[in-house]
Scaffold this active site. Structure first.
Site, PDB file in Angstrom:
ATOM      1  N   HIS A 100       0.827  -1.221   0.000  1.00 24.51           N
ATOM      2  CA  HIS A 100       0.000   0.000   0.000  1.00 24.51           C
ATOM      3  C   HIS A 100       0.860   1.270   0.000  1.00 24.51           C
ATOM      4  O   HIS A 100       2.024   1.256   0.421  1.00 24.51           O
ATOM      5  CB  HIS A 100      -0.916  -0.012   1.230  1.00 24.51           C
ATOM      6  CG  HIS A 100      -0.147   0.007   2.524  1.00 24.51           C
ATOM      7  ND1 HIS A 100       0.369   1.159   3.065  1.00 24.51           N
ATOM      8  CD2 HIS A 100       0.213  -0.999   3.346  1.00 24.51           C
ATOM      9  CE1 HIS A 100       1.004   0.871   4.184  1.00 24.51           C
ATOM     10  NE2 HIS A 100       0.944  -0.441   4.373  1.00 24.51           N
ATOM     11  N   ARG A 149      -6.041   0.711   3.820  1.00 32.00           N
ATOM     12  CA  ARG A 149      -4.879   1.252   3.096  1.00 32.00           C
ATOM     13  C   ARG A 149      -4.540   0.405   1.868  1.00 32.00           C
ATOM     14  O   ARG A 149      -4.122   0.926   0.842  1.00 32.00           O
ATOM     15  CB  ARG A 149      -3.682   1.460   4.033  1.00 32.00           C
ATOM     16  CG  ARG A 149      -3.175   0.228   4.787  1.00 32.00           C
ATOM     17  CD  ARG A 149      -2.231   0.684   5.906  1.00 32.00           C
ATOM     18  NE  ARG A 149      -1.561  -0.360   6.657  1.00 32.00           N
ATOM     19  CZ  ARG A 149      -2.054  -0.970   7.729  1.00 32.00           C
ATOM     20  NH1 ARG A 149      -3.267  -0.677   8.152  1.00 32.00           N
ATOM     21  NH2 ARG A 149      -1.338  -1.873   8.374  1.00 32.00           N
ATOM     22  N   GLU A 203      -1.641  -6.905   7.351  1.00 32.77           N
ATOM     23  CA  GLU A 203      -0.316  -6.704   7.949  1.00 32.77           C
ATOM     24  C   GLU A 203      -0.192  -7.613   9.167  1.00 32.77           C
ATOM     25  O   GLU A 203      -1.213  -8.008   9.771  1.00 32.77           O
ATOM     26  CB  GLU A 203      -0.174  -5.219   8.345  1.00 32.77           C
ATOM     27  CG  GLU A 203       1.168  -4.834   8.953  1.00 32.77           C
ATOM     28  CD  GLU A 203       2.363  -5.206   8.096  1.00 32.77           C
ATOM     29  OE1 GLU A 203       2.676  -6.422   8.014  1.00 32.77           O
ATOM     30  OE2 GLU A 203       3.002  -4.308   7.523  1.00 32.77           O
ATOM     31  N   HIS A 273       0.586  -5.645   2.353  1.00 35.72           N
ATOM     32  CA  HIS A 273       1.371  -4.908   3.354  1.00 35.72           C
ATOM     33  C   HIS A 273       2.831  -5.361   3.386  1.00 35.72           C
ATOM     34  O   HIS A 273       3.154  -6.449   2.910  1.00 35.72           O
ATOM     35  CB  HIS A 273       0.735  -5.140   4.727  1.00 35.72           C
ATOM     36  CG  HIS A 273      -0.702  -4.743   4.741  1.00 35.72           C
ATOM     37  ND1 HIS A 273      -1.139  -3.525   5.188  1.00 35.72           N
ATOM     38  CD2 HIS A 273      -1.818  -5.410   4.296  1.00 35.72           C
ATOM     39  CE1 HIS A 273      -2.454  -3.438   5.036  1.00 35.72           C
ATOM     40  NE2 HIS A 273      -2.892  -4.582   4.498  1.00 35.72           N
TER      41      HIS A 273
END
Ligand SMILES: O=C(O)[C@@H](CO)OP(=O)(O)O
Length: 345
Positions: A100, A149, A203, A273
């Site tokens: 991202h 994100r 993440e 991520h």
């Protein structure tokens, strides 16, 4: 040929391999049937051989839709998706990985992990730039984490894609969500790209570090300890996931869900991520637990891999949509770009 014309063309195929291909026959009507084969839900109409044996029946493929999503790509469907379901050795597909763009906590230098933080203005620009860089590379399906994100990055990147298809998030969290988000126009489906969201691509969970400032954490716990938490393979941060733990869910998801799509000739973009992608790259590039400690991913930089003969070939980061080198990698990429050029003429 224009995309619309490609989509309307229906081809006659010959199915080889007998009843093995019909492993999960869903419906068996008078002259048509639906079945699942190699991850695709296939609707066919018989032309001849009413014996209804799967061996050597002549039929029209009406649609071949990924059983994981409800969209098929017209360019893909007439190019290299195999019509012989037992012979997929020629399949070659692209895999784009994007971390991202900069998030509001990246900007503040805070450990983020599973906290759902949006992009900064700079992150938005990075995502758009990433989209420009991959705008001539085919994308048939998108996978993102469940975090905003990564989803913003995927969506913003796709605003730049030359094929101008619309990314649509698939909602299958409940029967109702699935039912209420159905699309009833085949033409509209053809102009869409399914976006699958999966928490497994999130993440790593950073435990008690989430929300702490990275600099201040170094001052408190020492550079070495914090580096071990951030980059080692198997030391988890307090109450959080190590890269190894993150890899157990992210790589398992990749193998079970994304790799079969690549094997079916689908071109995939994954927006995720730093650490979920590090673990996937570790798998793709067969990195050791020592080597992965040196792997750093910048925000908003797309990475291209070609999947061929069961192998992932690293092709680096495309610099721009007209970068000659990227399209020289494979015939399929060059042909795809040529088709895009023809579509705008
Ligand atoms: O804070 C985080 O969630 C990650 C990614 O931004 O940080 P790090 O690079 O330290 O793993």
């Amino acid at each position: 040929m224009a995309a619309g014309a490609l989509h309307r063309s229906i081809r006659t195929i010959q199915l080889h391999g007998g009843s093995n291909d019909s492993a999960s026959t869903k419906e068996f009507g008078n002259s048509s049937l639906k079945f699942i084969s190699k991850g695709f839900a296939v609707d066919v109409k018989f032309l001849s051989n009413r014996s209804r044996s799967f061996s050597h029946c002549k039929m029209h493929v009406i649609r071949a839709i990924s059983s994981h999503a409800s969209v098929v790509d017209p360019i893909l469907s007439t190019s290299h998706v195999t019509t012989d379901f037992n012979q997929n050795t020629s399949i070659e597909s692209s895999l784009i990985l994007i971390r991202h763009g900069e998030s509001m906590w990246n900007e503040k230098n805070l450990f983020t992990g599973s906290v759902d933080v949006p992009l900064t203005k700079r992150g938005i620009e990075e995502a758009i730039e990433a989209g420009e860089r991959i705008s001539s590379i085919p994308v048939n399906m998108i996978y993102t984490s469940a975090l905003i994100r990564a989803q913003m990055t995927a969506m913003l990147a796709m605003t730049q894609h030359r094929q101008k298809k619309i990314p649509i998030i698939m909602h299958d969290e409940s029967v109702q969500a699935k039912e209420w988000s159905q699309i009833f126009s085949e033409e509209t489906i053809q102009q869409s790209i399914p976006v699958i969201t999966a928490w497994q691509l999130n993440e790593r969970m950073y435990g008690k570090l989430q929300g702490l400032n990275k600099e201040e954490t170094v001052v408190k716990y020492g550079k070495e300890k914090v580096h071990e938490w951030r980059r080692s393979f198997d030391s988890p941060p307090p109450n959080g996931e190590s890269l190894e733990m993150c890899s157990q869910r992210a790589v398992a998801y990749f193998k079970e869900n994304i790799e079969p799509q690549l094997q079916n000739g689908r071109n995939i973009m994954v927006a995720a991520h730093g650490n979920s992608l590090r673990s996937i790259i570790m798998y793709l590039e067969k990195l050791t637990s020592q080597e992965v400690t040196n792997l750093e991913l910048s925000t908003g930089v797309p990475l291209l891999y070609i999947y061929k003969h069961g192998e992932f070939l690293k092709r680096g980061s495309p610099v721009g949509p007209t970068e000659h080198g990227v399209y020289a990698y494979t015939r399929n990429l060059a042909l795809y770009r040529q088709k895009l050029d023809e579509m705008v003429q």
